[in-house]
Scaffold this motif. Structure first.
Motif, PDB file in Angstrom:
ATOM      1  N   VAL A 121       9.218  18.330  26.646  1.00 13.97           N
ATOM      2  CA  VAL A 121       8.850  16.979  26.205  1.00 13.97           C
ATOM      3  C   VAL A 121       8.484  16.981  24.723  1.00 13.97           C
ATOM      4  O   VAL A 121       8.924  16.110  23.966  1.00 13.97           O
ATOM      5  CB  VAL A 121       7.679  16.434  27.048  1.00 13.97           C
ATOM      6  N   ARG A 122       7.706  17.936  24.311  1.00 11.45           N
ATOM      7  CA  ARG A 122       7.266  17.981  22.914  1.00 11.45           C
ATOM      8  C   ARG A 122       8.417  18.298  21.961  1.00 11.45           C
ATOM      9  O   ARG A 122       8.512  17.720  20.880  1.00 11.45           O
ATOM     10  CB  ARG A 122       6.131  18.997  22.766  1.00 11.45           C
ATOM     11  N   VAL A 123       9.295  19.196  22.365  1.00 11.43           N
ATOM     12  CA  VAL A 123      10.437  19.558  21.516  1.00 11.43           C
ATOM     13  C   VAL A 123      11.380  18.372  21.331  1.00 11.43           C
ATOM     14  O   VAL A 123      11.782  18.042  20.214  1.00 11.43           O
ATOM     15  CB  VAL A 123      11.208  20.756  22.116  1.00 11.43           C
ATOM     16  N   VAL A 124      11.727  17.723  22.431  1.00 12.93           N
ATOM     17  CA  VAL A 124      12.659  16.600  22.364  1.00 12.93           C
ATOM     18  C   VAL A 124      12.036  15.403  21.645  1.00 12.93           C
ATOM     19  O   VAL A 124      12.700  14.737  20.838  1.00 12.93           O
ATOM     20  CB  VAL A 124      13.134  16.195  23.777  1.00 12.93           C
ATOM     21  N   ALA A 125      10.772  15.128  21.916  1.00 15.47           N
ATOM     22  CA  ALA A 125      10.101  14.009  21.259  1.00 15.47           C
ATOM     23  C   ALA A 125      10.040  14.213  19.751  1.00 15.47           C
ATOM     24  O   ALA A 125      10.053  13.256  18.979  1.00 15.47           O
ATOM     25  CB  ALA A 125       8.692  13.833  21.815  1.00 15.47           C
TER      26      ALA A 125
END
Length: 231
Positions: A121-125
């Protein structure tokens, strides 16, 4: 998403247990705010257009509107402002390659661990593609050969320098910037420069699209136990 503000997310999955589980886990984090959940693709699109979240977690297979079409619509209507992270089962999914082509930034297995979920989630966001730890690469390697013949001509690679082609190959193999720098014995900054240039030349949005071009242009071909370079 502005620095310091929490990541705003929506979760769409027709399996209530899976959806609720993801929502509950994400909600434990101070830097992630779940602004909605949906049980089908149509609801997911409506939520995305209403809340304009930073990321949409979408099950590939959903009723009314599948995850691929939902992702395509969300990306188009939000002009890329909302990133799509696809949820898939442990088994290889026949729609994975098409989801990447639709603009998805990566994949998350439904049995992913809590740390893997948060990392994805953090990488894609943040605007990157979730290609590690090899999930996307393994899925593409399985299904890319079953697609119709090349849609991106190999001549597309004529726009690139030899070094840029080398970097593209390593991206397609799932290597991170740090891994590429180590492999080529160059700095992280130089790797980023090469990536920015090849993205500009090939009009690519992210690493996921780079992987697609590498396969469709014949730069890499799936082989036993991994990819092999096409000569």
């Amino acid at each position: 998403m502005t620095a310091g503000e929490p990541i705003r997310a929506i979760v769409a999955d027709d399996q209530a247990v899976v959806r609720t589980g993801f929502v509950n886990l994400l909600s434990t984090q101070d830097d992630i705010d779940v602004v909605g959940e949906a049980e089908d693709g149509e609801q997911a699109v409506a939520l995305a257009l209403t809340h304009r979240p930073d990321i949409a977690l979408l099950d590939i297979r959903m009723p009314k509107l599948d995850g691929i079409r939902a992702a395509r619509t969300i990306l188009r209507e939000t002009e890329g402002g909302t990133k799509a992270l696809m949820l898939t089962t442990f088994d290889l999914d026949q729609y994975v390659f098409d989801a990447l082509a639709a603009g998805a930034s990566g994949f998350l297995l439904k049995d992913a661990t809590f740390p893997e979920l948060l990392h994805a989630v953090r990488v894609v966001a943040a605007g990157d593609a979730m290609l590690a730890p090899g999930i996307t690469r393994r899925l593409i390697a399985e299904f890319a050969p079953r697609r119709r013949p090349v849609t991106a001509p190999r001549t597309l690679l004529d726009r690139l320098t030899a070094r840029e082609i080398e970097v593209l190959l390593l991206i397609a193999q799932g290597l991170s910037n740090a891994d590429i720098a180590d492999r080529l014995t160059i700095t992280d900054h130089t790797v980023k420069t090469h990536i920015n240039r090849l993205f500009t030349k090939l009009e690519l949005r992210d690493r996921a699209q780079a992987v697609i071009v590498a396969y469709e242009a014949g730069l890499v071909t799936p082989g036993e136990g991994g990819e092999s370079v096409s000569h």
